[in-house]
Design a protein around this motif. Structure first.
Motif, PDB file in Angstrom:
ATOM      1  N   LEU A 220      -1.033  -1.160   7.004  1.00 45.03           N
ATOM      2  CA  LEU A 220      -1.600  -0.754   5.712  1.00 45.03           C
ATOM      3  C   LEU A 220      -0.852   0.445   5.149  1.00 45.03           C
ATOM      4  O   LEU A 220      -0.536   0.489   3.952  1.00 45.03           O
ATOM      5  CB  LEU A 220      -3.088  -0.427   5.878  1.00 45.03           C
ATOM      6  CG  LEU A 220      -3.875  -0.144   4.596  1.00 45.03           C
ATOM      7  CD1 LEU A 220      -3.959  -1.402   3.730  1.00 45.03           C
ATOM      8  CD2 LEU A 220      -5.281   0.359   4.928  1.00 45.03           C
ATOM      9  N   ILE A 221      -0.565   1.412   6.001  1.00 46.05           N
ATOM     10  CA  ILE A 221       0.150   2.607   5.559  1.00 46.05           C
ATOM     11  C   ILE A 221       1.580   2.259   5.161  1.00 46.05           C
ATOM     12  O   ILE A 221       2.103   2.746   4.149  1.00 46.05           O
ATOM     13  CB  ILE A 221       0.134   3.686   6.667  1.00 46.05           C
ATOM     14  CG1 ILE A 221      -1.306   4.187   6.865  1.00 46.05           C
ATOM     15  CG2 ILE A 221       1.056   4.843   6.316  1.00 46.05           C
ATOM     16  CD1 ILE A 221      -1.489   5.086   8.062  1.00 46.05           C
ATOM     17  N   ALA A 222       2.219   1.372   5.941  1.00 42.27           N
ATOM     18  CA  ALA A 222       3.587   0.964   5.613  1.00 42.27           C
ATOM     19  C   ALA A 222       3.648   0.297   4.242  1.00 42.27           C
ATOM     20  O   ALA A 222       4.630   0.437   3.502  1.00 42.27           O
ATOM     21  CB  ALA A 222       4.102   0.016   6.684  1.00 42.27           C
ATOM     22  N   GLU A 223       2.581  -0.427   3.877  1.00 45.17           N
ATOM     23  CA  GLU A 223       2.549  -1.123   2.590  1.00 45.17           C
ATOM     24  C   GLU A 223       2.348  -0.164   1.426  1.00 45.17           C
ATOM     25  O   GLU A 223       2.961  -0.318   0.363  1.00 45.17           O
ATOM     26  CB  GLU A 223       1.429  -2.168   2.602  1.00 45.17           C
ATOM     27  CG  GLU A 223       1.290  -2.932   1.300  1.00 45.17           C
ATOM     28  CD  GLU A 223       0.123  -3.908   1.321  1.00 45.17           C
ATOM     29  OE1 GLU A 223      -0.149  -4.509   0.260  1.00 45.17           O
ATOM     30  OE2 GLU A 223      -0.514  -4.079   2.388  1.00 45.17           O
ATOM     31  N   HIS A 224       1.476   0.830   1.610  1.00 41.26           N
ATOM     32  CA  HIS A 224       1.104   1.703   0.489  1.00 41.26           C
ATOM     33  C   HIS A 224       1.759   3.079   0.522  1.00 41.26           C
ATOM     34  O   HIS A 224       1.994   3.679  -0.539  1.00 41.26           O
ATOM     35  CB  HIS A 224      -0.420   1.868   0.453  1.00 41.26           C
ATOM     36  CG  HIS A 224      -1.153   0.596   0.146  1.00 41.26           C
ATOM     37  ND1 HIS A 224      -1.314   0.131  -1.132  1.00 41.26           N
ATOM     38  CD2 HIS A 224      -1.733  -0.324   0.962  1.00 41.26           C
ATOM     39  CE1 HIS A 224      -1.988  -1.021  -1.112  1.00 41.26           C
ATOM     40  NE2 HIS A 224      -2.249  -1.310   0.150  1.00 41.26           N
ATOM     41  N   LYS A 225       2.022   3.600   1.711  1.00 41.33           N
ATOM     42  CA  LYS A 225       2.652   4.922   1.817  1.00 41.33           C
ATOM     43  C   LYS A 225       3.718   4.890   2.914  1.00 41.33           C
ATOM     44  O   LYS A 225       3.533   5.442   4.006  1.00 41.33           O
ATOM     45  CB  LYS A 225       1.582   5.977   2.147  1.00 41.33           C
ATOM     46  CG  LYS A 225       0.661   6.351   0.992  1.00 41.33           C
ATOM     47  CD  LYS A 225       1.391   7.194  -0.037  1.00 41.33           C
ATOM     48  CE  LYS A 225       0.465   7.558  -1.197  1.00 41.33           C
ATOM     49  NZ  LYS A 225      -0.622   8.442  -0.796  1.00 41.33           N
ATOM     50  N   PRO A 226       4.826   4.207   2.663  1.00 41.87           N
ATOM     51  CA  PRO A 226       5.855   4.066   3.694  1.00 41.87           C
ATOM     52  C   PRO A 226       6.399   5.395   4.204  1.00 41.87           C
ATOM     53  O   PRO A 226       6.927   5.459   5.319  1.00 41.87           O
ATOM     54  CB  PRO A 226       6.951   3.242   2.982  1.00 41.87           C
ATOM     55  CG  PRO A 226       6.674   3.385   1.526  1.00 41.87           C
ATOM     56  CD  PRO A 226       5.199   3.552   1.402  1.00 41.87           C
ATOM     57  N   LEU A 248      -9.266   9.802   4.012  1.00 42.41           N
ATOM     58  CA  LEU A 248      -8.221   8.940   4.554  1.00 42.41           C
ATOM     59  C   LEU A 248      -7.854   7.839   3.566  1.00 42.41           C
ATOM     60  O   LEU A 248      -6.663   7.541   3.360  1.00 42.41           O
ATOM     61  CB  LEU A 248      -8.692   8.332   5.876  1.00 42.41           C
ATOM     62  CG  LEU A 248      -7.764   7.301   6.534  1.00 42.41           C
ATOM     63  CD1 LEU A 248      -6.387   7.902   6.795  1.00 42.41           C
ATOM     64  CD2 LEU A 248      -8.386   6.777   7.831  1.00 42.41           C
ATOM     65  N   THR A 249      -8.846   7.242   2.941  1.00 39.55           N
ATOM     66  CA  THR A 249      -8.588   6.186   1.948  1.00 39.55           C
ATOM     67  C   THR A 249      -7.785   6.730   0.775  1.00 39.55           C
ATOM     68  O   THR A 249      -6.849   6.080   0.286  1.00 39.55           O
ATOM     69  CB  THR A 249      -9.930   5.578   1.457  1.00 39.55           C
ATOM     70  OG1 THR A 249     -10.659   5.067   2.578  1.00 39.55           O
ATOM     71  CG2 THR A 249      -9.683   4.462   0.461  1.00 39.55           C
ATOM     72  N   GLN A 250      -8.139   7.927   0.322  1.00 40.64           N
ATOM     73  CA  GLN A 250      -7.394   8.553  -0.769  1.00 40.64           C
ATOM     74  C   GLN A 250      -5.941   8.806  -0.357  1.00 40.64           C
ATOM     75  O   GLN A 250      -5.010   8.595  -1.150  1.00 40.64           O
ATOM     76  CB  GLN A 250      -8.064   9.875  -1.179  1.00 40.64           C
ATOM     77  CG  GLN A 250      -9.409   9.696  -1.848  1.00 40.64           C
ATOM     78  CD  GLN A 250     -10.136  11.017  -2.054  1.00 40.64           C
ATOM     79  OE1 GLN A 250     -10.037  11.922  -1.223  1.00 40.64           O
ATOM     80  NE2 GLN A 250     -10.881  11.117  -3.140  1.00 40.64           N
ATOM     81  N   ALA A 251      -5.757   9.253   0.877  1.00 37.92           N
ATOM     82  CA  ALA A 251      -4.412   9.555   1.366  1.00 37.92           C
ATOM     83  C   ALA A 251      -3.531   8.306   1.391  1.00 37.92           C
ATOM     84  O   ALA A 251      -2.320   8.386   1.168  1.00 37.92           O
ATOM     85  CB  ALA A 251      -4.483  10.180   2.755  1.00 37.92           C
ATOM     86  N   ILE A 252      -4.158   7.155   1.658  1.00 35.11           N
ATOM     87  CA  ILE A 252      -3.407   5.897   1.760  1.00 35.11           C
ATOM     88  C   ILE A 252      -3.153   5.268   0.404  1.00 35.11           C
ATOM     89  O   ILE A 252      -2.041   4.809   0.110  1.00 35.11           O
ATOM     90  CB  ILE A 252      -4.129   4.900   2.675  1.00 35.11           C
ATOM     91  CG1 ILE A 252      -4.165   5.430   4.120  1.00 35.11           C
ATOM     92  CG2 ILE A 252      -3.453   3.529   2.629  1.00 35.11           C
ATOM     93  CD1 ILE A 252      -4.991   4.592   5.060  1.00 35.11           C
ATOM     94  N   PHE A 253      -4.157   5.253  -0.466  1.00 34.04           N
ATOM     95  CA  PHE A 253      -4.067   4.472  -1.695  1.00 34.04           C
ATOM     96  C   PHE A 253      -3.699   5.255  -2.946  1.00 34.04           C
ATOM     97  O   PHE A 253      -3.157   4.676  -3.889  1.00 34.04           O
ATOM     98  CB  PHE A 253      -5.394   3.739  -1.926  1.00 34.04           C
ATOM     99  CG  PHE A 253      -5.594   2.545  -1.040  1.00 34.04           C
ATOM    100  CD1 PHE A 253      -5.041   1.314  -1.366  1.00 34.04           C
ATOM    101  CD2 PHE A 253      -6.342   2.652   0.129  1.00 34.04           C
ATOM    102  CE1 PHE A 253      -5.235   0.211  -0.544  1.00 34.04           C
ATOM    103  CE2 PHE A 253      -6.536   1.560   0.947  1.00 34.04           C
ATOM    104  CZ  PHE A 253      -5.973   0.322   0.621  1.00 34.04           C
ATOM    105  N   GLU A 254      -4.014   6.533  -2.991  1.00 36.65           N
ATOM    106  CA  GLU A 254      -3.774   7.257  -4.231  1.00 36.65           C
ATOM    107  C   GLU A 254      -2.313   7.685  -4.328  1.00 36.65           C
ATOM    108  O   GLU A 254      -1.686   8.012  -3.315  1.00 36.65           O
ATOM    109  CB  GLU A 254      -4.700   8.475  -4.326  1.00 36.65           C
ATOM    110  CG  GLU A 254      -6.155   8.071  -4.526  1.00 36.65           C
ATOM    111  CD  GLU A 254      -7.058   9.255  -4.794  1.00 36.65           C
ATOM    112  OE1 GLU A 254      -6.563  10.387  -4.761  1.00 36.65           O
ATOM    113  OE2 GLU A 254      -8.257   9.033  -5.028  1.00 36.65           O
ATOM    114  N   PRO A 255      -1.764   7.700  -5.548  1.00 40.69           N
ATOM    115  CA  PRO A 255      -0.349   8.059  -5.756  1.00 40.69           C
ATOM    116  C   PRO A 255      -0.048   9.487  -5.265  1.00 40.69           C
ATOM    117  O   PRO A 255      -0.920  10.342  -5.290  1.00 40.69           O
ATOM    118  CB  PRO A 255      -0.184   7.961  -7.286  1.00 40.69           C
ATOM    119  CG  PRO A 255      -1.290   7.062  -7.732  1.00 40.69           C
ATOM    120  CD  PRO A 255      -2.420   7.318  -6.802  1.00 40.69           C
TER     121      PRO A 255
END
Length: 255
Positions: A220-226, A248-255
Motif C-alpha cells: 500500500l505504501i509503495a503504491e501511494h508513497k514510494p 497513519l492513513t493521512q501519512a499514506i494517502f494525503e499528498p
C-alpha cells in the motif's frame, strides 16, 4: 403463542423479563424518538419498547414472527425484511431522532454492526445484545488480544460502552456462548480521512497483526508513497490507538 426457534436464522429468544427491561431502559428512548428493532422474534423486547415509545418499527425476516407480531401488537409497524438487505431510508422518518435496538443473531453480528456504524448519525443511539466475545472486541484497548479491526472502526466512528453481561441460561434455546449488551453512539462530525481509505489501512494492518506494519502495509505504501511515510512502521497494529490510525492513513494517502 411461542415460536419454535429456527437454527438457520440463528434464533435464541430472550425471555428473562428483568434483562429485557434493562435493555429497553438502556436505549434512553426520549419522547418523539422513532425506535427501530432488529429481529424482534416473539416480541418480548418489543413489548417493553412499546411501553416507552409510541413509534416502534420492527424489522423481522421470519414470516412466522411477522404474523405473530401483527396479531400480538395491533398497529405495530412490522416490516417483513432482512435488515442487512433493507434500505435504511425506508425505515427512517425525516425530522425524527432514531434509536436502533436488537438481539442480534450471532452469525450476522459483524455485518449488522458495520451497517449501523457506517450509517453515521442517522441514529442517535444503538443498543445491541450480542455474543460477549464480539462485544468485548468493540471496547477493547490497544495491546489486548481482543483489539482489532472492529475495535478501531467502532471507536473512531462513535462511542462504545459495554453495559452488562447476559448469561446464556436466560435464552431459549441456550446458546453455547455468553452474551453482552453494548451501546453505540455515532460521532456527529465526519472523520478526518475518507472511510474507505481508513478501512483499507486498518484491514491490511490487522490481517498480519503479529508483523510490523512495515511488512503488512508494504504494498500500500509503495503504491501511494514510494518514498516512504513519516510514521513509525516498526510498530505492530495492536500498538496503535484508534486516532493513530487516522494519522497513519493521512501519512499514506494525503499528498
Amino acid at each position: 403463542m411461542n415460536l419454535r426457534p429456527k437454527k438457520s436464522l440463528g434464533q435464541h429468544f430472550l425471555r428473562d423479563q428483568n434483562i429485557l427491561r434493562k435493555i429497553a431502559l438502556s436505549a434512553g428512548i426520549q419522547k418523539g424518538d422513532r425506535v427501530i428493532e432488529i429481529g424482534p422474534g416473539e416480541g418480548a423486547l418489543t413489548e417493553y419498547l412499546l411501553s416507552v415509545s409510541d413509534d416502534v418499527c420492527a424489522v423481522e425476516v421470519d414470516p412466522r414472527a411477522v404474523e405473530l407480531l401483527r396479531l400480538k401488537f395491533l398497529g405495530l409497524d412490522v416490516r417483513h425484511a432482512d435488515f442487512l438487505s433493507v434500505e435504511l431510508d425506508a425505515l427512517l422518518e425525516a425530522g425524527r431522532q432514531h434509536v436502533i435496538i436488537g438481539n442480534i443473531p450471532y452469525n450476522i453480528t459483524s455485518p449488522i454492526l458495520f451497517k449501523v456504524m457506517d450509517a453515521g448519525p442517522v441514529f442517535r443511539r444503538a443498543v445491541f445484545l450480542m455474543q460477549k466475545e464480539v462485544a468485548e472486541r468493540l471496547v477493547a484497548r490497544p495491546g489486548s488480544k481482543a483489539y482489532g479491526i472492529l475495535s478501531v472502526q467502532a471507536q473512531l466512528l462513535g462511542t462504545v460502552a459495554y453495559l452488562f453481561d447476559v448469561s446464556r441460561h436466560v435464552f431459549f434455546p441456550k446458546p453455547k456462548v455468553e452474551s453482552g449488551v453494548i451501546t453505540f453512539t455515532p460521532r456527529e462530525s465526519p472523520l478526518e480521512v475518507p472511510t474507505d481509505q481508513l478501512k483499507t489501512v486498518v484491514r491490511m494492518a490487522f490481517n498480519q497483526r503479529r508483523k510490523k506494519m512495515s511488512n503488512s502495509l508494504k504494498s500500500l505504501i509503495a503504491e501511494h508513497k514510494p518514498d516512504g511515510v513519516s510514521f513509525d512502521l516498526n510498530l505492530r497494529p495492536d500498538q496503535l490507538t484508534p486516532p493513530e490510525f487516522i494519522t497513519l492513513t493521512q501519512a499514506i494517502f494525503e499528498p
